[in-house]
Design an enzyme around this catalytic site. Structure first.
Site, PDB file in Angstrom:
ATOM      1  N   ASP A   1      44.266  40.823  48.099  1.00 41.88           N
ATOM      2  CA  ASP A   1      44.866  42.117  48.290  1.00 41.88           C
ATOM      3  C   ASP A   1      46.393  42.078  48.162  1.00 41.88           C
ATOM      4  OD1 ASP A   1      42.122  42.889  49.371  1.00 41.88           O
ATOM      5  OD2 ASP A   1      42.443  41.584  50.737  1.00 41.88           O
TER       6      ASP A   1
ATOM      7  N   HIS B   1      39.951  42.291  55.438  1.00 48.20           N
ATOM      8  CA  HIS B   1      39.692  42.255  53.967  1.00 48.20           C
ATOM      9  C   HIS B   1      38.433  43.385  53.713  1.00 48.20           C
ATOM     10  CE1 HIS B   1      39.116  41.448  49.669  1.00 48.20           C
ATOM     11  NE2 HIS B   1      37.915  41.195  49.802  1.00 48.20           N
TER      12      HIS B   1
HETATM   13  C1  LMR Z   1      37.058  42.294  45.884  1.00 41.13           C
HETATM   14  O1  LMR Z   1      37.910  42.600  46.908  1.00 41.13           O
HETATM   15  O2  LMR Z   1      37.194  42.353  44.788  1.00 41.13           O
HETATM   16  C2  LMR Z   1      35.712  41.645  46.826  1.00 41.13           C
HETATM   17  O3  LMR Z   1      35.982  41.263  48.055  1.00 41.13           O
HETATM   18  C3  LMR Z   1      34.802  42.922  46.559  1.00 41.13           C
HETATM   19  C4  LMR Z   1      33.608  42.462  46.868  1.00 41.13           C
HETATM   20  O4  LMR Z   1      33.115  42.895  47.754  1.00 41.13           O
HETATM   21  O5  LMR Z   1      32.725  41.429  46.275  1.00 41.13           O
END
Ligand code: LMR
Length: 506
Positions: free
Chosen positions: A297, A325
């Site tokens: 992120d 997250h």
């Molecule tokens: C991401 O942020 O790309 C992953 O966590 C998405 C996911 O849910 O696999």
């Protein structure tokens, strides 16, 4: 073609056929039929996207020796998440090793009588003369790195970076301990073969297995990637419970057999709460050693700011991701800097910062799934590398990085006993300190509170797994999602299931 075949076979499934004919006979509504097709198709995609073997046993091979038998109880434990058995048995395992020593191994013996270990994989069976290169090279003591979900896409990108020396350094020999599920064991063997063929000088040992109590033995780092993605119709609470059980078990295993100062990075979603579960089940390991991956992120946020400001992304610093997250995460543009200046001075479109920027980071994973047809893998692996490097190299003066860490003693008034992403600095010794003087305005405070509330609600759902009593799960009317989740026809879809979305749009 693959999709067609998969759908055909899943539609032959009596459950799906039944559901389809029921829909056709009871409802003329197109919506009902579409939904049923959606569910069945998703089930088919699940079959297509998950490598399966007809037998969990490995084929005999000149290069491969099995250390033990596979027990039915273990099969059930991994596939159906029953409680683990007593760990006196070992499971299908390939051990690829040289003995651990202060000096990395160098050369085979000259007379050709290469010693082999009993359990090993291919080239890793060779026993080297550890002293031979002592005079010309100065190697560090070998470290053991466990990776779960090792046959998956993220790991496939990650393992080769780890083995190349670009993460822990060119003088750091490593042993890789690869954890997979019973049905991925052949794929794990394939991973080991590719590692073998890569001739990495620093890669000294490769172990593969399905039992965390074996694979985590003496590990210095545990990168926990493997987790179940939320499937169609599955509530977030159910995902928390299913994955929570995996991380509770892995926490127990780390507690029992890992190095007492092991560093644990949880990647499998929902990673903050999984990390909390893991650390609560590992009371002998400092809670501070557990991280939830929010570096992806942070990287996404830096990229968006660089794009808007028209600068290269290395000019963006001091980027904090606060919280979970998930789509409640808070990318902090108040304290981030571009070319050393506050972002708000460089980017004067503050409405974009509060809305466009924030949302683009929160939902980047979902957008990526729409484009790619699967969730992020390469960039996740890169962000894992970044997260590790941030802990093993000193943080540049004045800067910081984001990672999800245990909240006890935090200076920001975040509720204790959570795993929450915050700004941290490291001296490069694997440890970190929270950055204490980051400014928080009303905008940030309100957003951070929302992410905190979400994590508190998630924590209640997993109380049975953290030793906090009986679980009570009420995630509220707005069921917040992981960054990678999308919604199609009322089915919440993520990970490989999202391929359907791509097919639908073609
Ligand atoms: C991401 O942020 O790309 C992953 O966590 C998405 C996911 O849910 O696999």
């Amino acid at each position: 073609m693959g999709l067609k075949l998969g759908l055909k076979s899943k539609f032959s499934n009596p459950l799906c056929l039944g559901a389809l004919s029921l829909s056709l006979s009871l409802h003329s509504s197109v919506t009902v039929l579409t939904f049923t097709v959606c569910v069945c198709a998703i089930m088919a995609m699940s079959d297509l996207s998950t490598p399966k073997t007809t037998s969990p046993f490995l084929p005999s091979s000149s290069q491969l020796r099995l250390s033990s038998k596979l027990h039915l109880s273990n099969q059930f434990r991994h596939l159906h998440l029953l409680p683990p058995p007593l760990h006196t048995t070992s499971i299908s395992k390939i051990s690829c090793s040289v003995s651990q020593n202060n000096q990395a191994p160098v050369a085979v013996q000259e007379n050709g009588s290469v010693k082999t270990k009993k359990e090993c994989y291919g080239v890793f069976c060779l026993t080297y003369d550890l002293k031979a290169e002592e005079e010309t090279k100065s190697w560090k003591k070998m470290i053991n790195i466990a990776v779960s979900g090792a046959a998956g896409m993220i790991s496939n990108h990650l393992l080769f970076k780890l083995a190349s020396g670009s993460v822990f350094g060119p003088d750091q020999p490593i042993a890789l301990k690869l954890l997979g599920s019973e049905r991925s064991i052949q794929a794990l063997e394939g991973v080991a073969m590719e590692l073998e063929d890569s001739l990495f000088p620093l890669l000294r040992e490769v172990d593969i297995g399905t039992d965390p109590y074996e694979v985590f033995q003496d590990v210095d780092w545990a990168l926990l990637i493997g987790a179940k993605p939320r499937g169609p119709g599955m509530e977030r609470a159910a995902l928390l419970d299913i994955n929570g059980q995996i991380f509770a078990e892995q926490g127990k295993a780390l507690n029992a057999v890992a190095s007492p100062n092991v560093k644990v990075l949880v990647v499998g979603n929902p990673c903050n709460t999984n990390a909390l579960i893991c650390l609560k089940n590992a009371p002998n390991i400092p809670a501070k050693n557990f991280h939830a991956l929010t570096r992806l992120d942070e990287n996404r946020a830096k990229c968006q700011l660089a794009l808007k400001a028209g600068v290269f992304y290395d000019k963006v610093s001091n980027m904090t991701i606060w919280g979970n997250h998930s789509t409640t995460q808070v990318p902090d543009f108040l304290n981030a800097r571009i070319n050393g200046r506050p972002v708000k001075e460089v980017i004067t479109d503050h409405k974009w910062l509060e809305e466009g920027f924030t949302e683009s980071v929160q939902k980047r994973g979902g957008l990526l799934i729409q484009k790619w047809g699967r969730s992020s893998a390469a960039s996740t692996a890169v962000s894992i590398v970044d997260a590790i490097k941030s802990l093993v190299t000193p943080t540049p003066e004045g800067d910081w990085f984001s990672t999800g860490v245990y909240t006890n003693g935090n200076p920001y008034g975040i509720a204790e006993d959570l795993v929450f992403s915050m700004p941290c600095r490291s001296k490069g010794d694997g440890d970190y300190e929270l950055v204490k003087d980051v400014e928080i305005d009303d905008y940030l405070r309100n957003r951070i509170a929302k992410s905190e509330a979400e994590l508190l609600a998630e924590k209640k759902c997993v109380a049975h797994l953290t030793g906090d009593g009986i679980a009570f799960c009420d995630l509220g009317p707005v069921d917040t999602m992981l960054p990678g989740e999308i919604i199609i026809h009322g089915c919440k879809v993520d990970g490989p299931y999202a391929k359907l979305e791509t097919h639908k749009r073609q």
